[in-house]
Design an enzyme around this catalytic site. Structure first.
Site, PDB file in Angstrom:
ATOM      1  N   GLY A   1      40.494  41.529  24.576  1.00 26.68           N
ATOM      2  CA  GLY A   1      41.766  41.826  23.923  1.00 26.68           C
ATOM      3  C   GLY A   1      42.945  41.146  24.590  1.00 26.68           C
ATOM      4  N   ALA A   2      44.168  41.636  24.273  1.00 17.78           N
ATOM      5  CA  ALA A   2      45.405  40.948  24.664  1.00 17.78           C
ATOM      6  C   ALA A   2      45.285  39.497  24.193  1.00 17.78           C
ATOM      7  CB  ALA A   2      45.658  41.027  26.168  1.00 17.78           C
TER       8      ALA A   2
ATOM      9  N   HIS B   1      41.810  32.779  22.332  1.00 15.90           N
ATOM     10  CA  HIS B   1      40.865  33.630  21.597  1.00 15.90           C
ATOM     11  C   HIS B   1      40.812  33.214  20.122  1.00 15.90           C
ATOM     12  CE1 HIS B   1      42.233  36.571  24.861  1.00 15.90           C
ATOM     13  NE2 HIS B   1      40.927  36.520  25.054  1.00 15.90           N
TER      14      HIS B   1
ATOM     15  N   GLY C   1      34.537  30.642  25.656  1.00 14.05           N
ATOM     16  CA  GLY C   1      35.492  29.613  26.027  1.00 14.05           C
ATOM     17  C   GLY C   1      35.056  28.855  27.269  1.00 14.05           C
TER      18      GLY C   1
ATOM     19  N   SER D   1      44.925  36.032  29.284  1.00  9.26           N
ATOM     20  CA  SER D   1      45.582  37.334  29.099  1.00  9.26           C
ATOM     21  C   SER D   1      46.330  37.722  30.365  1.00  9.26           C
ATOM     22  CB  SER D   1      44.543  38.408  28.771  1.00  9.26           C
ATOM     23  OG  SER D   1      43.811  38.041  27.624  1.00  9.26           O
ATOM     24  N   ARG D   2      45.870  37.219  31.513  1.00  6.50           N
ATOM     25  CA  ARG D   2      46.507  37.591  32.779  1.00  6.50           C
ATOM     26  C   ARG D   2      47.787  36.789  33.049  1.00  6.50           C
ATOM     27  NH1 ARG D   2      40.804  38.366  34.571  1.00  6.50           N
ATOM     28  NH2 ARG D   2      40.596  40.552  35.183  1.00  6.50           N
TER      29      ARG D   2
HETATM   30  P1  AMP Z   1      38.624  37.420  27.773  1.00  5.06           P
HETATM   31  O1  AMP Z   1      39.287  38.218  26.700  1.00  5.06           O
HETATM   32  O2  AMP Z   1      39.554  36.898  28.799  1.00  5.06           O
HETATM   33  O3  AMP Z   1      37.388  38.085  28.312  1.00  5.06           O
HETATM   34  O4  AMP Z   1      38.095  36.110  27.044  1.00  5.06           O
HETATM   35  C1  AMP Z   1      37.314  36.178  25.882  1.00  5.06           C
HETATM   36  C2  AMP Z   1      36.833  34.801  25.549  1.00  5.06           C
HETATM   37  O5  AMP Z   1      37.959  33.941  25.359  1.00  5.06           O
HETATM   38  C3  AMP Z   1      35.978  34.168  26.660  1.00  5.06           C
HETATM   39  O6  AMP Z   1      34.903  33.473  26.078  1.00  5.06           O
HETATM   40  C4  AMP Z   1      36.963  33.235  27.319  1.00  5.06           C
HETATM   41  O7  AMP Z   1      36.336  32.135  27.941  1.00  5.06           O
HETATM   42  C5  AMP Z   1      37.786  32.782  26.134  1.00  5.06           C
HETATM   43  N1  AMP Z   1      39.071  32.239  26.561  1.00  5.06           N
HETATM   44  C6  AMP Z   1      39.958  32.790  27.421  1.00  5.06           C
HETATM   45  N2  AMP Z   1      41.012  31.981  27.618  1.00  5.06           N
HETATM   46  C7  AMP Z   1      40.778  30.867  26.869  1.00  5.06           C
HETATM   47  C8  AMP Z   1      41.499  29.653  26.643  1.00  5.06           C
HETATM   48  N3  AMP Z   1      42.662  29.406  27.232  1.00  5.06           N
HETATM   49  N4  AMP Z   1      40.949  28.742  25.808  1.00  5.06           N
HETATM   50  C9  AMP Z   1      39.760  28.980  25.198  1.00  5.06           C
HETATM   51  N5  AMP Z   1      39.044  30.103  25.365  1.00  5.06           N
HETATM   52  C10 AMP Z   1      39.540  31.042  26.183  1.00  5.06           C
END
Ligand code: AMP
Length: 282
Positions: free
Chosen positions: A31-32, A37, A147, A186-187
């Site tokens: 999320g966020a 995403h 990602g 998100s961070r």
């Molecule tokens: P998270 O919500 O941070 O767990 O990320 C969910 C998915 O989004 C994971 O597969 C991440 O690798 C991908 N992701 C996060 N940041 C990016 C970004 N800047 N570009 C592409 N994919 C991303």
């Protein structure tokens, strides 16, 4: 877009789609949501017309003292972002929905899971693989999109899928960045404007390393040197590691290496741990 939290409801929606002859793509997130995403969702739609997105902040992948409690949760805002972009199901399980009382780590990331991010965040990858396994079992997709931003996660998920989820094809989507190069995360919302400037050195270091690789005689050593030199310009960033690994094995590469490598950087800026990477071919 249908919103479900229970696994039975999710299964019913996915089975109905499959009965209609549709394939299913899955995008797991915490999320966020940001443009990174959303780009994964676009990629998911290229592979299958039925798209499931999950939002779940997984307690098992956060260590003691990490940001599980304060991790940004913005479910209503997220749901709005997902409306009208071709998401079929938004799956937002509670801890109980997903783990059904069995909040145990069931997966092991092995040796590679102890390096780099795993060295800084013990048990993180076992917890990450455990939630991905539970989600794969619940969604049973044909495709799952991750990602490239989280390179070690991608490597470990691919390994687990090859061993345990042969029916799921893992798709990797490129990293989405701000115009200054900073990889979306998100961070990033934890960063002050000053932190943000410091953080930009991470992607600058990756770019300068890639340039070093493309000049005549570019070697793993020269690539690491170029990244190190750039990071030294931002001493406010507490550098954790700069590493160059074989994309196929995630083992460190040495001079003479040929093939696809990934340059990894992790640094703490302000209070926030940031990671980024770039692929480099020798
Ligand atoms: P998270 O919500 O941070 O767990 O990320 C969910 C998915 O989004 C994971 O597969 C991440 O690798 C991908 N992701 C996060 N940041 C990016 C970004 N800047 N570009 C592409 N994919 C991303």
């Amino acid at each position: 877009m249908q919103r479900v939290s229970g696994i039975n409801e999710l299964t019913a929606a996915v089975e109905a789609a499959k009965k209609d002859g549709l394939e299913v793509s899955f995008v797991p997130t915490m999320g966020a949501l940001h443009e990174g995403h959303l780009s994964l969702i676009k990629e998911a739609r290229r592979h299958a017309s039925f798209v499931v997105v999950s939002i779940f902040v997984n307690p098992l992948q956060f260590g003691a003292g990490e940001d599980f409690e304060k991790y940004p949760r913005a479910i209503e805002e997220d749901a709005k972002k997902l409306d009208g972009i071709g998401v079929s199901v938004l799956f937002t399980p509670t801890v109980n929905d997903l783990y059904r009382g069995n909040l145990n780590v069931s997966e092991s990331a092995g040796h590679i899971g102890e390096l780099y991010e795993g060295a800084a965040r013990p048990d993180h990858f076992d917890g990450m693989l455990t939630v991905v396994a539970r989600l794969f079992e619940a969604v049973k997709p044909n495709y799952a999109v991750f990602g490239a931003k989280d390179a070690q996660q991608v490597y470990l998920v691919k390994q687990m899928a090859a061993q345990k989820f042969a029916g799921i094809e893992i798709i990797v989507a490129p990293t989405i960045r701000e115009s200054n190069g900073l990889a979306l995360s998100s961070r990033n919302r934890y960063l002050s404007p000053a932190d943000h400037k410091v953080a930009e050195h991470i992607s600058a270091a990756l770019r300068s390393a890639q340039q070093a690789a493309s000049t005549a005689g570019g070697s793993p050593q020269s690539v690491l040197q170029a990244a190190t030199t750039e990071m030294a310009k931002a001493p406010e960033a507490k550098l954790d590691y700069i590493a160059l690994v074989d994309a196929d094995t995630f083992e460190a590469v040495t001079d003479g290496f040929t093939g696809r490598a990934i340059l990894l950087i992790a640094a703490v800026v302000g209070e926030t741990r940031l990671i980024d990477n770039i692929e480099i071919t020798f």
